[in-house]
Design an enzyme around this catalytic site. Structure first.
Site, PDB file in Angstrom:
ATOM      1  N   GLY A   1      -1.917  -5.957 -28.014  1.00 54.59           N
ATOM      2  CA  GLY A   1      -1.153  -6.920 -27.233  1.00 54.59           C
ATOM      3  C   GLY A   1      -1.009  -6.633 -25.755  1.00 54.59           C
ATOM      4  O   GLY A   1      -0.273  -7.322 -25.058  1.00 54.59           O
TER       5      GLY A   1
ATOM      6  N   TRP B   1      -3.111  -7.124 -23.286  1.00 54.56           N
ATOM      7  CA  TRP B   1      -3.578  -8.247 -22.439  1.00 54.56           C
ATOM      8  C   TRP B   1      -2.523  -9.351 -22.426  1.00 54.56           C
ATOM      9  O   TRP B   1      -2.277  -9.975 -21.403  1.00 54.56           O
ATOM     10  CB  TRP B   1      -4.930  -8.798 -22.934  1.00 54.56           C
ATOM     11  CG  TRP B   1      -6.103  -7.981 -22.490  1.00 54.56           C
ATOM     12  CD1 TRP B   1      -6.112  -6.666 -22.144  1.00 54.56           C
ATOM     13  CD2 TRP B   1      -7.458  -8.444 -22.325  1.00 54.56           C
ATOM     14  NE1 TRP B   1      -7.382  -6.272 -21.788  1.00 54.56           N
ATOM     15  CE2 TRP B   1      -8.222  -7.345 -21.889  1.00 54.56           C
ATOM     16  CE3 TRP B   1      -8.094  -9.670 -22.532  1.00 54.56           C
ATOM     17  CZ2 TRP B   1      -9.594  -7.443 -21.636  1.00 54.56           C
ATOM     18  CZ3 TRP B   1      -9.468  -9.775 -22.279  1.00 54.56           C
ATOM     19  CH2 TRP B   1     -10.200  -8.666 -21.832  1.00 54.56           C
TER      20      TRP B   1
ATOM     21  N   ASP C   1      -5.740 -12.495 -33.600  1.00 55.53           N
ATOM     22  CA  ASP C   1      -6.424 -11.252 -33.995  1.00 55.53           C
ATOM     23  C   ASP C   1      -6.432 -11.147 -35.520  1.00 55.53           C
ATOM     24  O   ASP C   1      -5.621 -11.773 -36.203  1.00 55.53           O
ATOM     25  CB  ASP C   1      -5.715 -10.021 -33.402  1.00 55.53           C
ATOM     26  CG  ASP C   1      -6.645  -8.800 -33.347  1.00 55.53           C
ATOM     27  OD1 ASP C   1      -7.074  -8.427 -32.233  1.00 55.53           O
ATOM     28  OD2 ASP C   1      -6.969  -8.230 -34.414  1.00 55.53           O
TER      29      ASP C   1
ATOM     30  N   ASP D   1      -9.160 -14.975 -38.198  1.00 51.52           N
ATOM     31  CA  ASP D   1     -10.522 -14.598 -37.847  1.00 51.52           C
ATOM     32  C   ASP D   1     -11.066 -15.647 -36.879  1.00 51.52           C
ATOM     33  O   ASP D   1     -11.209 -16.821 -37.251  1.00 51.52           O
ATOM     34  CB  ASP D   1     -11.361 -14.542 -39.132  1.00 51.52           C
ATOM     35  CG  ASP D   1     -12.784 -14.090 -38.878  1.00 51.52           C
ATOM     36  OD1 ASP D   1     -13.207 -14.078 -37.698  1.00 51.52           O
ATOM     37  OD2 ASP D   1     -13.471 -13.764 -39.856  1.00 51.52           O
TER      38      ASP D   1
ATOM     39  N   ASP E   1     -11.403  -9.997 -25.818  1.00 51.16           N
ATOM     40  CA  ASP E   1     -11.645  -8.552 -25.792  1.00 51.16           C
ATOM     41  C   ASP E   1     -12.096  -8.133 -27.200  1.00 51.16           C
ATOM     42  O   ASP E   1     -11.988  -6.959 -27.565  1.00 51.16           O
ATOM     43  CB  ASP E   1     -10.339  -7.843 -25.398  1.00 51.16           C
ATOM     44  CG  ASP E   1     -10.551  -6.429 -24.862  1.00 51.16           C
ATOM     45  OD1 ASP E   1     -11.676  -6.129 -24.417  1.00 51.16           O
ATOM     46  OD2 ASP E   1      -9.597  -5.636 -24.883  1.00 51.16           O
TER      47      ASP E   1
ATOM     48  N   LYS F   1     -15.627  -9.713 -23.433  1.00 52.86           N
ATOM     49  CA  LYS F   1     -16.293  -8.408 -23.525  1.00 52.86           C
ATOM     50  C   LYS F   1     -17.550  -8.498 -24.368  1.00 52.86           C
ATOM     51  O   LYS F   1     -17.606  -9.245 -25.341  1.00 52.86           O
ATOM     52  CB  LYS F   1     -15.323  -7.426 -24.185  1.00 52.86           C
ATOM     53  CG  LYS F   1     -15.936  -6.071 -24.485  1.00 52.86           C
ATOM     54  CD  LYS F   1     -14.890  -5.022 -24.627  1.00 52.86           C
ATOM     55  CE  LYS F   1     -14.249  -5.015 -26.002  1.00 52.86           C
ATOM     56  NZ  LYS F   1     -13.159  -4.018 -26.038  1.00 52.86           N
TER      57      LYS F   1
HETATM   58  C1  LIG Z   1     -10.219  -3.743 -28.075  1.00 55.99           C
HETATM   59  S1  LIG Z   1      -9.162  -4.576 -29.193  1.00 55.99           S
HETATM   60  C2  LIG Z   1      -8.310  -5.686 -28.158  1.00 55.99           C
HETATM   61  C3  LIG Z   1      -7.299  -5.047 -27.247  1.00 55.99           C
HETATM   62  C4  LIG Z   1      -6.405  -6.062 -26.571  1.00 55.99           C
HETATM   63  N1  LIG Z   1      -7.146  -6.792 -25.551  1.00 55.99           N
HETATM   64  C5  LIG Z   1      -5.218  -5.428 -25.893  1.00 55.99           C
HETATM   65  O1  LIG Z   1      -5.216  -5.384 -24.689  1.00 55.99           O
HETATM   66  O2  LIG Z   1      -4.291  -5.001 -26.562  1.00 55.99           O
HETATM   67  C6  LIG Z   1     -10.311  -5.599 -30.035  1.00 55.99           C
HETATM   68  C7  LIG Z   1      -9.686  -6.469 -31.105  1.00 55.99           C
HETATM   69  O3  LIG Z   1     -10.649  -7.453 -31.546  1.00 55.99           O
HETATM   70  C8  LIG Z   1     -10.241  -7.844 -32.832  1.00 55.99           C
HETATM   71  N2  LIG Z   1     -11.281  -8.625 -33.511  1.00 55.99           N
HETATM   72  C9  LIG Z   1     -12.545  -8.238 -33.819  1.00 55.99           C
HETATM   73  N3  LIG Z   1     -13.185  -9.225 -34.480  1.00 55.99           N
HETATM   74  C10 LIG Z   1     -12.311 -10.264 -34.578  1.00 55.99           C
HETATM   75  C11 LIG Z   1     -12.379 -11.557 -35.164  1.00 55.99           C
HETATM   76  N4  LIG Z   1     -13.486 -11.994 -35.768  1.00 55.99           N
HETATM   77  N5  LIG Z   1     -11.297 -12.367 -35.088  1.00 55.99           N
HETATM   78  C12 LIG Z   1     -10.159 -11.922 -34.482  1.00 55.99           C
HETATM   79  N6  LIG Z   1     -10.040 -10.702 -33.896  1.00 55.99           N
HETATM   80  C13 LIG Z   1     -11.091  -9.883 -33.949  1.00 55.99           C
HETATM   81  C14 LIG Z   1      -9.943  -6.511 -33.513  1.00 55.99           C
HETATM   82  O4  LIG Z   1      -9.102  -6.701 -34.642  1.00 55.99           O
HETATM   83  C15 LIG Z   1      -9.288  -5.723 -32.375  1.00 55.99           C
HETATM   84  O5  LIG Z   1      -7.881  -5.704 -32.506  1.00 55.99           O
END
Ligand SMILES: C[S@@+](CC[C@H](N)C(=O)[O-])C[C@H]1O[C@@H](n2cnc3c(N)ncnc32)[C@H](O)[C@@H]1O
Length: 203
Positions: free
Chosen positions: A57, A59, A77, A95, A117, A157
């Site tokens: 969280g 961002w 997420d 998802d 991200d 990203k």
């Molecule tokens: C690097 S973290 C994000 C960090 C976030 N931007 C922050 O600042 O706190 C990447 C996130 O992408 C999510 N993610 C990956 N594939 C996903 C999907 N298909 N749907 C939703 N979230 C996804 C993961 O669960 C993970 O929590």
């Protein structure tokens, strides 16, 4: 429950990690978004922002500071965001690959900015991780093209791999400007890049 990034013992000497902890942010990733936003001026006061892959969280914390009380943000997420956020910031577990954009727009209206991200669970197999990350990037772009207002912005990203030029082409087709960007806070050796699309073209 997933392990919180700021509880990672290996990160304890990382300056961004220490700074995030001292400033009460949920993760070091906040400084990457801050850098992207300062450079490209994406998020405005009273803006409407969709944040894909928002856990834990940080961002959303940054977005909340930028949009103020009169803006709106939605974070999605696979995992539940557990930090406290202002009431104009909503989070949902879901998802993004299964997101129905028509339903999203019906419910929330269009957005000014879409951020992603999203990152795959890494396997250590470089090509496989890049491929999966590129897939998530393309999903984020598809969502952005469906829910952004004309003139809206996109930043996402991707672990840079062989399809990177195709991804840039796809962003260019939908946005007036497209720029790859590697924030200073990126860990050395990381393949991580962000791609920014400014000003969604009218379709
Ligand atoms: C690097 S973290 C994000 C960090 C976030 N931007 C922050 O600042 O706190 C990447 C996130 O992408 C999510 N993610 C990956 N594939 C996903 C999907 N298909 N749907 C939703 N979230 C996804 C993961 O669960 C993970 O929590």
């Amino acid at each position: 429950m997933r392990k919180h990034p700021l509880s990672d013992r290996r990160a304890r000497h990382d300056p961004a990690y220490l700074r995030a902890k001292a400033e009460n942010y949920a993760g070091r990733a906040i400084y990457k978004l801050q850098e992207i936003d300062r450079k490209f001026r994406l998020i405005r006061h009273r803006g409407r922002v969709l944040d894909l892959g928002c856990w834990p969280g940080s961002w959303l914390q940054y977005v909340g500071e930028r949009i103020g009380d009169e803006g709106f943000a939605l974070g999605i997420d696979l995992d539940e965001v557990e930090i406290g956020l202002p009431s104009n910031i909503e989070t949902r577990v879901g998802d993004v690959e299964k997101l129905n954009c028509d339903v999203l727009v019906e419910r929330y209206g269009v957005f000014d900015v879409v951020l992603s991200d999203m990152a795959p669970n890494t396997t250590g197999i470089r090509e496989a991780d890049q491929w999966r990350s590129e897939e998530l990037f393309l999903v984020a772009l598809k969502v952005a093209l469906a829910v952004l207002r004309p003139g809206g912005h996109f930043a996402a990203k991707v672990f840079q791999g062989g399809r990177f030029p195709d991804l840039l082409r796809a962003v260019r087709a939908g946005f007036e400007e497209c720029k790859p960007f590697r924030p200073d806070g990126t860990r050395p050796g990381s393949l991580e890049q962000y791609v920014v699309g400014k000003s969604r073209r009218r379709s």
